[in-house]
Design an enzyme around this catalytic site. Structure first.
Site, short mmCIF file in Angstrom:
data_model
loop_
_atom_site.label_atom_id
_atom_site.label_comp_id
_atom_site.label_asym_id
_atom_site.label_seq_id
_atom_site.Cartn_x
_atom_site.Cartn_y
_atom_site.Cartn_z
N ASP A 18 0.85 -1.20 0.00
CA ASP A 18 0.00 0.00 0.00
C ASP A 18 0.89 1.25 0.00
O ASP A 18 1.68 1.44 0.91
CB ASP A 18 -0.89 -0.04 1.25
CG ASP A 18 -1.66 1.24 1.47
OD1 ASP A 18 -1.88 1.98 0.49
OD2 ASP A 18 -2.04 1.50 2.64
N ASP A 53 -4.00 3.92 2.91
CA ASP A 53 -5.43 3.65 3.13
C ASP A 53 -5.69 2.19 3.54
O ASP A 53 -6.84 1.78 3.68
CB ASP A 53 -6.27 4.02 1.90
CG ASP A 53 -5.95 3.14 0.69
OD1 ASP A 53 -5.06 2.27 0.79
OD2 ASP A 53 -6.61 3.32 -0.36
N ASP A 102 -1.95 -1.18 -3.73
CA ASP A 102 -2.25 -0.41 -4.94
C ASP A 102 -1.10 -0.53 -5.94
O ASP A 102 -0.05 -1.13 -5.65
CB ASP A 102 -2.53 1.06 -4.60
CG ASP A 102 -1.49 1.65 -3.67
OD1 ASP A 102 -0.29 1.43 -3.93
OD2 ASP A 102 -1.86 2.29 -2.66
N ASP A 150 -10.39 -15.14 -16.14
CA ASP A 150 -11.17 -15.60 -15.00
C ASP A 150 -12.29 -16.53 -15.49
O ASP A 150 -12.93 -16.25 -16.51
CB ASP A 150 -11.78 -14.36 -14.30
CG ASP A 150 -12.44 -14.68 -12.98
OD1 ASP A 150 -11.74 -15.15 -12.08
OD2 ASP A 150 -13.66 -14.46 -12.86
N GLU A 176 -8.20 -19.80 -16.20
CA GLU A 176 -8.60 -20.51 -14.98
C GLU A 176 -9.61 -21.56 -15.41
O GLU A 176 -10.75 -21.23 -15.72
CB GLU A 176 -9.23 -19.53 -13.98
CG GLU A 176 -9.61 -20.20 -12.68
CD GLU A 176 -10.70 -19.45 -11.90
OE1 GLU A 176 -10.74 -19.60 -10.69
OE2 GLU A 176 -11.51 -18.72 -12.52
C1 NOJ Z 1 -12.35 -16.87 -9.88
C2 NOJ Z 1 -11.52 -15.91 -9.07
O1 NOJ Z 1 -10.25 -16.45 -8.87
C3 NOJ Z 1 -12.28 -15.69 -7.78
O2 NOJ Z 1 -11.52 -14.97 -6.85
C4 NOJ Z 1 -13.56 -14.96 -8.11
O3 NOJ Z 1 -14.32 -14.82 -6.92
C5 NOJ Z 1 -14.39 -15.75 -9.13
N1 NOJ Z 1 -13.59 -16.23 -10.22
C6 NOJ Z 1 -15.49 -14.89 -9.71
O4 NOJ Z 1 -14.96 -13.92 -10.55
#
Ligand code: NOJ
Length: 539
Positions: free
Chosen positions: A33, A37, A41, A219, A284
Protein backbone atom coordinates in the site's frame (compact mmCIF):
# COMPACT_ATOMS: atom_id res chain seq x y z
CA UNK A 1 9.96 -8.76 -67.61
CA UNK A 2 9.33 -6.79 -64.48
CA UNK A 3 10.71 -8.38 -61.35
CA UNK A 4 8.30 -8.95 -58.54
CA UNK A 5 9.19 -7.05 -55.38
CA UNK A 6 10.82 -9.21 -52.73
CA UNK A 7 8.14 -10.14 -50.21
CA UNK A 8 8.77 -8.82 -46.71
CA UNK A 9 10.57 -11.27 -44.42
CA UNK A 10 8.17 -13.13 -42.14
CA UNK A 11 8.22 -11.82 -38.60
CA UNK A 12 10.95 -13.41 -36.50
CA UNK A 13 9.45 -16.18 -34.39
CA UNK A 14 8.92 -14.88 -30.88
CA UNK A 15 9.98 -17.37 -28.27
CA UNK A 16 7.17 -18.49 -26.03
CA UNK A 17 8.89 -16.94 -23.04
CA UNK A 18 6.36 -18.46 -20.67
CA UNK A 19 7.11 -22.12 -21.48
CA UNK A 20 9.29 -22.53 -18.38
CA UNK A 21 8.61 -19.23 -16.62
CA UNK A 22 7.95 -18.56 -12.97
CA UNK A 23 5.01 -16.17 -12.68
CA UNK A 24 4.25 -14.37 -9.43
CA UNK A 25 0.60 -13.70 -8.63
CA UNK A 26 -0.06 -10.38 -6.94
CA UNK A 27 -3.38 -10.06 -5.14
CA UNK A 28 -3.24 -6.30 -5.61
CA UNK A 29 -5.29 -5.45 -2.53
CA UNK A 30 -2.89 -7.33 -0.25
CA UNK A 31 0.56 -6.72 -1.70
CA UNK A 32 1.79 -3.23 -0.89
CA UNK A 33 0.00 0.00 0.00
CA UNK A 34 1.61 3.27 -1.09
CA UNK A 35 -0.91 5.78 0.29
CA UNK A 36 -1.76 4.54 3.77
CA UNK A 37 -5.43 3.65 3.13
CA UNK A 38 -4.76 0.05 4.18
CA UNK A 39 -5.34 -1.35 0.67
CA UNK A 40 -2.56 -2.38 -1.70
CA UNK A 41 -2.25 -0.41 -4.94
CA UNK A 42 -0.33 -0.09 -8.22
CA UNK A 43 2.27 2.37 -6.92
CA UNK A 44 2.80 0.01 -3.98
CA UNK A 45 3.64 -2.78 -6.40
CA UNK A 46 6.02 -0.49 -8.28
CA UNK A 47 7.89 0.16 -5.06
CA UNK A 48 8.46 -3.59 -4.62
CA UNK A 49 9.72 -4.46 -8.10
CA UNK A 50 13.27 -4.74 -6.76
CA UNK A 51 12.08 -7.50 -4.42
CA UNK A 52 10.51 -9.41 -7.32
CA UNK A 53 13.67 -9.05 -9.37
CA UNK A 54 15.67 -10.41 -6.44
CA UNK A 55 13.26 -13.31 -6.10
CA UNK A 56 14.01 -14.09 -9.72
CA UNK A 57 10.52 -14.44 -11.16
CA UNK A 58 9.95 -13.79 -14.87
CA UNK A 59 6.53 -12.19 -14.78
CA UNK A 60 3.75 -10.97 -12.55
CA UNK A 61 0.00 -11.55 -12.74
CA UNK A 62 -2.09 -8.74 -11.27
CA UNK A 63 -5.57 -9.59 -10.00
CA UNK A 64 -8.30 -7.16 -11.17
CA UNK A 65 -7.57 -3.50 -10.48
CA UNK A 66 -10.41 -2.12 -12.61
CA UNK A 67 -13.23 0.18 -11.55
CA UNK A 68 -15.32 -1.87 -9.17
CA UNK A 69 -17.69 -1.57 -6.21
CA UNK A 70 -15.58 -4.44 -4.74
CA UNK A 71 -18.43 -6.80 -3.91
CA UNK A 72 -15.94 -9.56 -4.83
CA UNK A 73 -12.83 -7.40 -4.39
CA UNK A 74 -12.44 -6.48 -8.03
CA UNK A 75 -13.86 -9.59 -9.71
CA UNK A 76 -17.01 -7.49 -10.10
CA UNK A 77 -15.89 -5.10 -12.83
CA UNK A 78 -17.84 -1.90 -13.52
CA UNK A 79 -15.42 -0.61 -16.18
CA UNK A 80 -12.85 -3.04 -17.58
CA UNK A 81 -10.86 -0.26 -19.26
CA UNK A 82 -10.10 1.93 -16.27
CA UNK A 83 -8.37 1.68 -12.90
CA UNK A 84 -10.29 1.87 -9.63
CA UNK A 85 -9.20 4.94 -7.65
CA UNK A 86 -8.42 2.75 -4.65
CA UNK A 87 -5.66 1.11 -6.74
CA UNK A 88 -4.47 4.22 -8.65
CA UNK A 89 -5.20 5.40 -12.17
CA UNK A 90 -4.16 4.67 -15.74
CA UNK A 91 -1.03 6.79 -15.34
CA UNK A 92 -0.02 4.63 -12.35
CA UNK A 93 -0.60 1.55 -14.48
CA UNK A 94 1.60 2.94 -17.27
CA UNK A 95 4.34 3.73 -14.73
CA UNK A 96 4.12 0.21 -13.35
CA UNK A 97 4.42 -1.45 -16.77
CA UNK A 98 7.36 0.72 -17.76
CA UNK A 99 9.25 0.11 -14.53
CA UNK A 100 8.46 -3.62 -14.49
CA UNK A 101 9.86 -3.96 -17.98
CA UNK A 102 12.99 -2.13 -16.88
CA UNK A 103 13.35 -4.68 -14.09
CA UNK A 104 13.05 -7.47 -16.66
CA UNK A 105 9.59 -8.45 -15.45
CA UNK A 106 6.67 -9.11 -17.75
CA UNK A 107 3.23 -7.97 -16.67
CA UNK A 108 0.09 -10.05 -17.13
CA UNK A 109 -3.36 -8.96 -15.99
CA UNK A 110 -6.68 -10.57 -15.11
CA UNK A 111 -9.76 -10.34 -17.35
CA UNK A 112 -13.25 -11.19 -16.14
CA UNK A 113 -15.39 -11.99 -19.19
CA UNK A 114 -17.96 -14.27 -17.51
CA UNK A 115 -19.73 -11.47 -15.68
CA UNK A 116 -19.73 -7.74 -14.97
CA UNK A 117 -20.50 -5.78 -11.84
CA UNK A 118 -24.15 -4.93 -11.24
CA UNK A 119 -22.85 -1.33 -11.35
CA UNK A 120 -21.63 -1.73 -14.94
CA UNK A 121 -23.48 0.72 -17.19
CA UNK A 122 -24.84 -2.19 -19.22
CA UNK A 123 -26.48 -3.79 -16.21
CA UNK A 124 -27.89 -0.52 -14.95
CA UNK A 125 -29.39 0.05 -18.41
CA UNK A 126 -30.79 -3.51 -18.35
CA UNK A 127 -32.58 -2.82 -15.06
CA UNK A 128 -34.08 0.38 -16.49
CA UNK A 129 -35.29 -1.44 -19.61
CA UNK A 130 -38.22 -3.70 -20.30
CA UNK A 131 -38.13 -7.49 -20.58
CA UNK A 132 -37.14 -8.47 -24.11
CA UNK A 133 -35.17 -5.25 -24.69
CA UNK A 134 -31.69 -5.23 -26.28
CA UNK A 135 -30.33 -3.92 -22.96
CA UNK A 136 -31.50 -7.07 -21.16
CA UNK A 137 -30.20 -9.30 -23.97
CA UNK A 138 -26.60 -8.70 -22.87
CA UNK A 139 -27.32 -10.72 -19.72
CA UNK A 140 -29.43 -13.78 -18.88
CA UNK A 141 -32.86 -12.51 -17.87
CA UNK A 142 -35.68 -15.08 -17.65
CA UNK A 143 -39.23 -15.29 -16.36
CA UNK A 144 -39.47 -17.27 -13.12
CA UNK A 145 -41.15 -20.63 -12.72
CA UNK A 146 -44.38 -21.22 -10.80
CA UNK A 147 -47.78 -19.54 -11.31
CA UNK A 148 -46.54 -16.02 -10.54
CA UNK A 149 -42.97 -16.52 -11.69
CA UNK A 150 -41.96 -16.55 -8.03
CA UNK A 151 -39.44 -19.35 -8.36
CA UNK A 152 -36.04 -19.14 -10.02
CA UNK A 153 -35.93 -20.22 -13.70
CA UNK A 154 -33.81 -23.28 -12.86
CA UNK A 155 -32.15 -24.94 -9.84
CA UNK A 156 -28.61 -23.65 -10.38
CA UNK A 157 -26.71 -22.64 -7.29
CA UNK A 158 -24.24 -19.79 -7.08
CA UNK A 159 -20.64 -20.88 -6.49
CA UNK A 160 -20.65 -18.64 -3.42
CA UNK A 161 -23.88 -20.10 -1.98
CA UNK A 162 -27.62 -19.67 -2.51
CA UNK A 163 -29.53 -19.60 -5.80
CA UNK A 164 -27.77 -18.41 -8.94
CA UNK A 165 -30.79 -16.19 -9.73
CA UNK A 166 -32.03 -12.89 -8.33
CA UNK A 167 -35.38 -11.36 -9.14
CA UNK A 168 -35.67 -7.74 -10.24
CA UNK A 169 -38.55 -5.34 -10.51
CA UNK A 170 -39.92 -4.37 -13.86
CA UNK A 171 -39.50 -0.67 -14.70
CA UNK A 172 -43.12 -0.17 -13.53
CA UNK A 173 -42.23 -1.50 -10.07
CA UNK A 174 -43.98 -4.88 -10.32
CA UNK A 175 -42.10 -8.14 -9.59
CA UNK A 176 -40.30 -8.98 -12.79
CA UNK A 177 -37.71 -11.25 -14.35
CA UNK A 178 -34.79 -13.04 -12.75
CA UNK A 179 -31.16 -12.66 -13.80
CA UNK A 180 -28.40 -15.24 -13.64
CA UNK A 181 -25.27 -14.85 -11.53
CA UNK A 182 -23.01 -17.86 -11.03
CA UNK A 183 -21.18 -15.90 -8.33
CA UNK A 184 -22.51 -13.04 -6.16
CA UNK A 185 -25.76 -11.22 -7.09
CA UNK A 186 -23.50 -8.20 -7.78
CA UNK A 187 -21.86 -10.25 -10.58
CA UNK A 188 -24.50 -10.78 -13.31
CA UNK A 189 -23.43 -13.27 -15.99
CA UNK A 190 -23.02 -11.91 -19.49
CA UNK A 191 -24.83 -13.50 -22.39
CA UNK A 192 -22.11 -14.84 -24.69
CA UNK A 193 -24.49 -15.35 -27.59
CA UNK A 194 -24.70 -11.56 -27.89
CA UNK A 195 -22.27 -10.04 -30.45
CA UNK A 196 -21.96 -6.83 -28.40
CA UNK A 197 -20.45 -8.87 -25.57
CA UNK A 198 -17.81 -10.31 -27.91
CA UNK A 199 -17.01 -6.91 -29.40
CA UNK A 200 -16.56 -5.39 -25.97
CA UNK A 201 -14.07 -8.04 -24.82
CA UNK A 202 -12.10 -7.58 -28.02
CA UNK A 203 -11.97 -3.85 -27.31
CA UNK A 204 -10.75 -4.53 -23.77
CA UNK A 205 -8.05 -6.92 -24.99
CA UNK A 206 -6.70 -4.37 -27.46
CA UNK A 207 -6.93 -1.56 -24.92
CA UNK A 208 -4.51 -3.30 -22.54
CA UNK A 209 -2.34 -4.90 -25.24
CA UNK A 210 -1.77 -1.45 -26.71
CA UNK A 211 -0.73 -0.25 -23.25
CA UNK A 212 1.99 -2.91 -23.26
CA UNK A 213 0.69 -5.80 -21.16
CA UNK A 214 2.42 -9.12 -21.77
CA UNK A 215 -0.64 -11.26 -21.34
CA UNK A 216 -3.88 -12.11 -19.62
CA UNK A 217 -5.28 -14.50 -17.09
CA UNK A 218 -8.88 -15.32 -17.99
CA UNK A 219 -11.17 -15.60 -15.00
CA UNK A 220 -13.60 -18.55 -15.08
CA UNK A 221 -12.32 -19.51 -18.54
CA UNK A 222 -14.59 -22.57 -18.45
CA UNK A 223 -17.64 -20.34 -17.85
CA UNK A 224 -19.14 -17.77 -20.22
CA UNK A 225 -21.17 -20.01 -22.58
CA UNK A 226 -24.32 -21.56 -21.20
CA UNK A 227 -26.56 -24.27 -22.66
CA UNK A 228 -29.34 -22.37 -24.50
CA UNK A 229 -32.20 -23.99 -22.56
CA UNK A 230 -30.46 -23.53 -19.17
CA UNK A 231 -31.39 -27.04 -17.96
CA UNK A 232 -31.57 -27.95 -14.29
CA UNK A 233 -28.46 -29.39 -12.72
CA UNK A 234 -28.56 -32.85 -11.18
CA UNK A 235 -29.75 -32.44 -7.60
CA UNK A 236 -27.11 -34.77 -6.16
CA UNK A 237 -24.24 -32.86 -7.69
CA UNK A 238 -21.28 -31.65 -5.67
CA UNK A 239 -20.04 -28.20 -6.65
CA UNK A 240 -17.40 -28.60 -9.33
CA UNK A 241 -16.16 -25.02 -9.11
CA UNK A 242 -15.75 -24.12 -5.53
CA UNK A 243 -12.61 -22.37 -4.45
CA UNK A 244 -13.20 -23.11 -0.81
CA UNK A 245 -14.27 -26.72 -1.03
CA UNK A 246 -11.50 -27.40 -3.52
CA UNK A 247 -11.09 -30.93 -2.21
CA UNK A 248 -14.70 -31.84 -3.03
CA UNK A 249 -14.96 -34.53 -5.64
CA UNK A 250 -15.63 -33.16 -9.07
CA UNK A 251 -18.84 -34.42 -10.59
CA UNK A 252 -19.20 -33.42 -14.20
CA UNK A 253 -20.90 -32.57 -16.43
CA UNK A 254 -22.12 -29.45 -14.69
CA UNK A 255 -24.45 -27.42 -16.93
CA UNK A 256 -23.10 -24.17 -15.48
CA UNK A 257 -19.60 -24.73 -16.84
CA UNK A 258 -17.53 -26.13 -19.71
CA UNK A 259 -20.16 -25.68 -22.41
CA UNK A 260 -18.74 -26.45 -25.85
CA UNK A 261 -19.40 -22.97 -27.26
CA UNK A 262 -16.89 -21.41 -24.84
CA UNK A 263 -14.12 -22.55 -27.17
CA UNK A 264 -15.27 -20.03 -29.75
CA UNK A 265 -14.62 -17.28 -27.21
CA UNK A 266 -11.10 -18.56 -26.61
CA UNK A 267 -10.45 -18.71 -30.32
CA UNK A 268 -11.48 -15.08 -30.60
CA UNK A 269 -9.18 -14.10 -27.72
CA UNK A 270 -6.29 -16.02 -29.28
CA UNK A 271 -6.89 -14.49 -32.70
CA UNK A 272 -6.54 -11.02 -31.17
CA UNK A 273 -3.39 -12.02 -29.27
CA UNK A 274 -1.81 -13.50 -32.35
CA UNK A 275 -1.52 -9.95 -33.67
CA UNK A 276 0.64 -9.12 -30.66
CA UNK A 277 3.48 -11.67 -30.72
CA UNK A 278 4.88 -12.81 -27.41
CA UNK A 279 1.74 -12.15 -25.39
CA UNK A 280 0.39 -14.92 -23.19
CA UNK A 281 -3.13 -16.03 -22.36
CA UNK A 282 -3.70 -18.40 -19.44
CA UNK A 283 -7.11 -19.59 -18.31
CA UNK A 284 -8.60 -20.51 -14.98
CA UNK A 285 -10.02 -23.86 -16.03
CA UNK A 286 -11.69 -25.84 -13.24
CA UNK A 287 -12.41 -28.87 -15.43
CA UNK A 288 -11.46 -32.22 -13.91
CA UNK A 289 -11.77 -34.43 -16.99
CA UNK A 290 -8.35 -34.41 -18.67
CA UNK A 291 -9.65 -34.76 -22.21
CA UNK A 292 -12.07 -31.87 -21.79
CA UNK A 293 -9.45 -29.80 -19.94
CA UNK A 294 -6.92 -30.17 -22.74
CA UNK A 295 -9.38 -28.82 -25.32
CA UNK A 296 -8.83 -25.34 -23.84
CA UNK A 297 -5.15 -25.47 -24.83
CA UNK A 298 -5.59 -26.42 -28.48
CA UNK A 299 -3.29 -24.56 -30.82
CA UNK A 300 -5.79 -21.77 -31.55
CA UNK A 301 -7.07 -21.32 -27.97
CA UNK A 302 -5.34 -20.62 -24.64
CA UNK A 303 -1.58 -21.00 -24.32
CA UNK A 304 -1.94 -22.34 -20.79
CA UNK A 305 -4.59 -23.58 -18.38
CA UNK A 306 -4.07 -23.60 -14.65
CA UNK A 307 -3.92 -27.13 -13.49
CA UNK A 308 -5.38 -27.49 -10.01
CA UNK A 309 -4.48 -31.14 -9.44
CA UNK A 310 -1.53 -30.23 -7.21
CA UNK A 311 -3.79 -28.01 -5.12
CA UNK A 312 -6.14 -30.93 -4.66
CA UNK A 313 -3.49 -33.56 -3.87
CA UNK A 314 -2.82 -34.39 -0.21
CA UNK A 315 0.80 -34.53 0.98
CA UNK A 316 1.30 -38.14 -0.12
CA UNK A 317 3.91 -39.13 -2.67
CA UNK A 318 1.58 -41.42 -4.62
CA UNK A 319 -1.17 -38.79 -4.89
CA UNK A 320 1.30 -36.05 -5.83
CA UNK A 321 2.92 -38.25 -8.47
CA UNK A 322 -0.50 -39.10 -9.94
CA UNK A 323 -1.39 -35.39 -10.03
CA UNK A 324 1.87 -34.61 -11.84
CA UNK A 325 1.53 -37.44 -14.35
CA UNK A 326 -2.11 -36.67 -15.10
CA UNK A 327 -1.33 -32.98 -15.53
CA UNK A 328 1.51 -33.65 -17.93
CA UNK A 329 -0.52 -36.19 -19.88
CA UNK A 330 -3.44 -33.74 -20.15
CA UNK A 331 -1.41 -31.13 -22.03
CA UNK A 332 1.02 -33.41 -23.87
CA UNK A 333 -1.41 -34.12 -26.69
CA UNK A 334 -2.00 -30.44 -27.43
CA UNK A 335 1.64 -29.36 -27.15
CA UNK A 336 1.04 -26.92 -24.28
CA UNK A 337 3.23 -26.71 -21.19
CA UNK A 338 1.65 -27.48 -17.82
CA UNK A 339 0.87 -24.51 -15.56
CA UNK A 340 1.48 -25.55 -11.95
CA UNK A 341 -0.09 -23.96 -8.95
CA UNK A 342 0.01 -24.85 -5.26
CA UNK A 343 -1.63 -21.69 -4.04
CA UNK A 344 -3.76 -18.74 -5.07
CA UNK A 345 -6.22 -16.23 -3.62
CA UNK A 346 -9.09 -18.76 -3.66
CA UNK A 347 -7.62 -21.71 -1.78
CA UNK A 348 -6.17 -22.47 1.63
CA UNK A 349 -2.42 -21.78 1.77
CA UNK A 350 -0.09 -24.81 1.47
CA UNK A 351 1.40 -24.44 4.98
CA UNK A 352 -2.09 -24.77 6.45
CA UNK A 353 -3.35 -27.33 3.96
CA UNK A 354 -0.44 -29.65 4.72
CA UNK A 355 -1.08 -29.63 8.45
CA UNK A 356 0.00 -26.20 9.72
CA UNK A 357 2.78 -25.32 12.17
CA UNK A 358 6.27 -26.71 11.79
CA UNK A 359 5.08 -29.77 9.85
CA UNK A 360 2.97 -27.71 7.45
CA UNK A 361 5.89 -25.37 6.77
CA UNK A 362 8.33 -28.27 6.21
CA UNK A 363 5.91 -29.83 3.72
CA UNK A 364 5.25 -26.53 1.95
CA UNK A 365 9.01 -26.08 1.54
CA UNK A 366 9.32 -29.60 0.16
CA UNK A 367 6.47 -29.02 -2.29
CA UNK A 368 8.06 -25.76 -3.45
CA UNK A 369 11.11 -27.78 -4.52
CA UNK A 370 8.94 -30.39 -6.23
CA UNK A 371 6.96 -27.74 -8.11
CA UNK A 372 10.02 -25.76 -9.16
CA UNK A 373 11.64 -28.94 -10.52
CA UNK A 374 8.73 -29.61 -12.88
CA UNK A 375 8.73 -28.79 -16.59
CA UNK A 376 6.31 -26.03 -17.56
CA UNK A 377 5.17 -22.81 -15.95
CA UNK A 378 5.13 -22.30 -12.18
CA UNK A 379 2.72 -19.84 -10.61
CA UNK A 380 3.64 -18.57 -7.13
CA UNK A 381 1.08 -16.67 -5.08
CA UNK A 382 2.29 -13.68 -3.07
CA UNK A 383 3.28 -14.81 0.41
CA UNK A 384 3.81 -18.42 -0.66
CA UNK A 385 7.54 -17.67 -0.83
CA UNK A 386 7.38 -16.47 2.80
CA UNK A 387 5.63 -19.62 3.99
CA UNK A 388 2.59 -17.66 5.15
CA UNK A 389 -0.13 -19.80 6.72
CA UNK A 390 -3.87 -19.07 6.55
CA UNK A 391 -5.07 -16.63 9.19
CA UNK A 392 -8.08 -17.47 11.34
CA UNK A 393 -9.88 -14.13 11.28
CA UNK A 394 -12.58 -13.00 13.70
CA UNK A 395 -16.12 -13.20 12.25
CA UNK A 396 -16.62 -9.44 12.27
CA UNK A 397 -13.60 -8.87 10.01
CA UNK A 398 -14.63 -11.30 7.26
CA UNK A 399 -15.19 -9.62 3.89
CA UNK A 400 -15.43 -12.40 1.31
CA UNK A 401 -19.04 -12.48 -0.04
CA UNK A 402 -18.95 -16.25 0.53
CA UNK A 403 -19.40 -15.67 4.29
CA UNK A 404 -22.76 -13.87 3.91
CA UNK A 405 -24.03 -15.76 0.87
CA UNK A 406 -23.42 -19.15 2.48
CA UNK A 407 -25.44 -18.06 5.51
CA UNK A 408 -22.25 -18.05 7.60
CA UNK A 409 -21.59 -21.73 6.90
CA UNK A 410 -18.38 -21.09 4.91
CA UNK A 411 -15.85 -18.60 6.17
CA UNK A 412 -14.57 -17.82 2.70
CA UNK A 413 -11.20 -16.93 1.32
CA UNK A 414 -10.07 -13.96 3.43
CA UNK A 415 -7.81 -16.32 5.41
CA UNK A 416 -5.46 -16.64 2.41
CA UNK A 417 -5.68 -12.94 1.45
CA UNK A 418 -4.20 -11.28 4.54
CA UNK A 419 -1.67 -8.62 3.42
CA UNK A 420 2.05 -9.30 2.94
CA UNK A 421 4.36 -8.69 5.93
CA UNK A 422 7.36 -6.81 4.54
CA UNK A 423 9.39 -5.52 7.45
CA UNK A 424 9.45 -4.40 11.09
CA UNK A 425 7.53 -5.58 14.09
CA UNK A 426 4.78 -2.96 14.27
CA UNK A 427 1.27 -3.71 12.99
CA UNK A 428 1.15 -3.06 9.27
CA UNK A 429 4.56 -4.72 8.87
CA UNK A 430 5.58 -2.36 6.08
CA UNK A 431 2.48 -3.25 4.04
CA UNK A 432 0.74 -0.04 5.06
CA UNK A 433 1.17 2.93 7.33
CA UNK A 434 -2.59 2.77 8.00
CA UNK A 435 -4.94 -0.01 9.09
CA UNK A 436 -4.66 -3.06 6.84
CA UNK A 437 -7.97 -3.99 5.20
CA UNK A 438 -7.74 -7.40 6.91
CA UNK A 439 -6.05 -7.64 10.31
CA UNK A 440 -2.46 -8.90 10.20
CA UNK A 441 -1.71 -11.19 13.15
CA UNK A 442 1.15 -10.27 15.50
CA UNK A 443 3.04 -13.49 14.68
CA UNK A 444 3.43 -12.26 11.08
CA UNK A 445 6.39 -10.42 12.62
CA UNK A 446 8.33 -13.71 12.46
CA UNK A 447 7.74 -14.03 8.73
CA UNK A 448 8.58 -10.58 7.36
CA UNK A 449 10.34 -10.56 3.99
CA UNK A 450 13.20 -8.29 5.10
CA UNK A 451 14.36 -10.75 7.74
CA UNK A 452 13.86 -13.81 5.57
CA UNK A 453 16.07 -12.23 2.92
CA UNK A 454 18.92 -12.13 5.45
CA UNK A 455 18.36 -15.66 6.73
CA UNK A 456 19.82 -18.35 4.48
CA UNK A 457 17.60 -21.00 6.12
CA UNK A 458 14.34 -19.12 5.43
CA UNK A 459 11.64 -20.22 3.02
CA UNK A 460 12.27 -17.07 0.99
CA UNK A 461 15.97 -17.95 0.61
CA UNK A 462 15.01 -21.50 -0.39
CA UNK A 463 12.58 -20.32 -3.08
CA UNK A 464 15.03 -17.72 -4.35
CA UNK A 465 17.84 -20.26 -4.67
CA UNK A 466 15.50 -22.80 -6.29
CA UNK A 467 14.42 -20.27 -8.93
CA UNK A 468 18.05 -19.34 -9.55
CA UNK A 469 19.02 -22.99 -10.08
CA UNK A 470 15.93 -23.61 -12.22
CA UNK A 471 17.07 -20.77 -14.48
CA UNK A 472 20.72 -21.74 -14.69
CA UNK A 473 21.25 -25.47 -14.11
CA UNK A 474 21.18 -27.76 -17.18
CA UNK A 475 19.22 -30.32 -15.15
CA UNK A 476 16.11 -28.28 -15.87
CA UNK A 477 16.28 -28.65 -19.64
CA UNK A 478 13.69 -30.78 -21.38
CA UNK A 479 9.99 -31.28 -20.88
CA UNK A 480 9.67 -35.01 -20.11
CA UNK A 481 9.97 -36.67 -16.72
CA UNK A 482 11.58 -39.99 -15.80
CA UNK A 483 10.62 -41.61 -12.50
CA UNK A 484 12.85 -43.80 -10.37
CA UNK A 485 11.95 -46.61 -8.02
CA UNK A 486 11.62 -45.18 -4.49
CA UNK A 487 10.64 -46.41 -1.01
CA UNK A 488 6.97 -46.37 0.01
CA UNK A 489 5.77 -42.79 0.53
CA UNK A 490 8.62 -41.33 -1.56
CA UNK A 491 9.34 -40.51 -5.17
CA UNK A 492 12.25 -39.34 -7.31
CA UNK A 493 12.21 -37.95 -10.83
CA UNK A 494 14.40 -36.09 -13.27
CA UNK A 495 13.94 -34.44 -16.64
CA UNK A 496 14.63 -37.07 -19.30
CA UNK A 497 18.25 -36.96 -20.46
CA UNK A 498 19.51 -34.86 -17.54
CA UNK A 499 21.15 -35.80 -14.27
CA UNK A 500 19.36 -33.60 -11.75
CA UNK A 501 17.07 -35.64 -9.52
CA UNK A 502 14.27 -34.30 -7.31
CA UNK A 503 13.47 -36.62 -4.40
CA UNK A 504 10.52 -36.26 -2.00
CA UNK A 505 9.82 -38.11 1.25
CA UNK A 506 6.22 -37.92 2.50
CA UNK A 507 6.56 -41.02 4.72
CA UNK A 508 7.29 -41.07 8.44
CA UNK A 509 10.65 -42.85 7.95
CA UNK A 510 14.08 -41.49 7.19
CA UNK A 511 15.09 -42.97 3.79
CA UNK A 512 18.38 -43.15 1.86
CA UNK A 513 18.92 -40.36 -0.65
CA UNK A 514 19.34 -41.29 -4.30
CA UNK A 515 22.96 -41.07 -5.49
CA UNK A 516 24.37 -37.64 -6.24
CA UNK A 517 25.37 -34.47 -4.50
CA UNK A 518 22.55 -32.55 -2.83
CA UNK A 519 22.58 -29.09 -4.35
CA UNK A 520 19.46 -27.91 -2.53
CA UNK A 521 17.23 -29.36 0.18
CA UNK A 522 14.04 -28.14 1.81
CA UNK A 523 15.32 -29.19 5.27
CA UNK A 524 18.43 -30.58 6.94
CA UNK A 525 19.83 -33.81 5.43
CA UNK A 526 21.88 -36.09 7.62
CA UNK A 527 24.38 -38.78 6.57
CA UNK A 528 23.05 -39.28 3.10
CA UNK A 529 19.49 -39.68 4.37
CA UNK A 530 16.27 -37.86 3.42
CA UNK A 531 14.09 -37.17 6.48
CA UNK A 532 10.26 -37.16 6.40
CA UNK A 533 8.50 -34.05 4.98
CA UNK A 534 11.61 -33.13 3.00
CA UNK A 535 12.62 -32.81 -0.65
CA UNK A 536 16.09 -32.52 -2.14
CA UNK A 537 17.66 -31.80 -5.51
CA UNK A 538 20.67 -34.00 -6.31
CA UNK A 539 23.05 -33.49 -9.18
C1 NOJ B 1 -12.35 -16.87 -9.88
C2 NOJ B 1 -11.52 -15.91 -9.07
O1 NOJ B 1 -10.25 -16.45 -8.87
C3 NOJ B 1 -12.28 -15.69 -7.78
O2 NOJ B 1 -11.52 -14.97 -6.85
C4 NOJ B 1 -13.56 -14.96 -8.11
O3 NOJ B 1 -14.32 -14.82 -6.92
C5 NOJ B 1 -14.39 -15.75 -9.13
N1 NOJ B 1 -13.59 -16.23 -10.22
C6 NOJ B 1 -15.49 -14.89 -9.71
O4 NOJ B 1 -14.96 -13.92 -10.55
Amino acid sequence: MQRLPTPPAPPAPVPQWWRDAVVYQIYVRSFSDSDGDGIGDLDGIRARLGYLELLGVDAIWLTPFYTSPMADHGYDVADPRDVDPVFGDLAAFDRLIADAHEHGLRVTIDLVPNHTSSEHEWFRAALDSAPGSPERARYHFRRGRGPNGDEPPNNWQSVFGGPAWTRVQDPDGSPGEWYLHLFAPEQPDLNWTNPEVWADLEKTLRFWLDRGVDGFRIDVAHGMSKPPDLPDAREDREPSHDGERWAASVVEPDPRFDHDDVHGVHRMIRAVLDHYPGRLVVGEVWVGDSARFSRYMRSDELHLGFNFRLVRAPFEAAAIRTAIEQSLAAVAGVGAPAAWTLSNHDVSRPVTRYGGGVTGLARARAMALVELALPGVVYLYNGEELGLPDVELPDETLQDPVWELSGHTRRGRDRCRVPMPWEGSAPGFGFTSGDPWLPMPPDYGKLVAAEQLEDTASMLSLVRRAIELRNTHPGFDGEELEWFGAPEGCFAFRRAGTTLVCALNTSTDVVPLPPGEAILASGPLTDGMLPPDTAAWLA
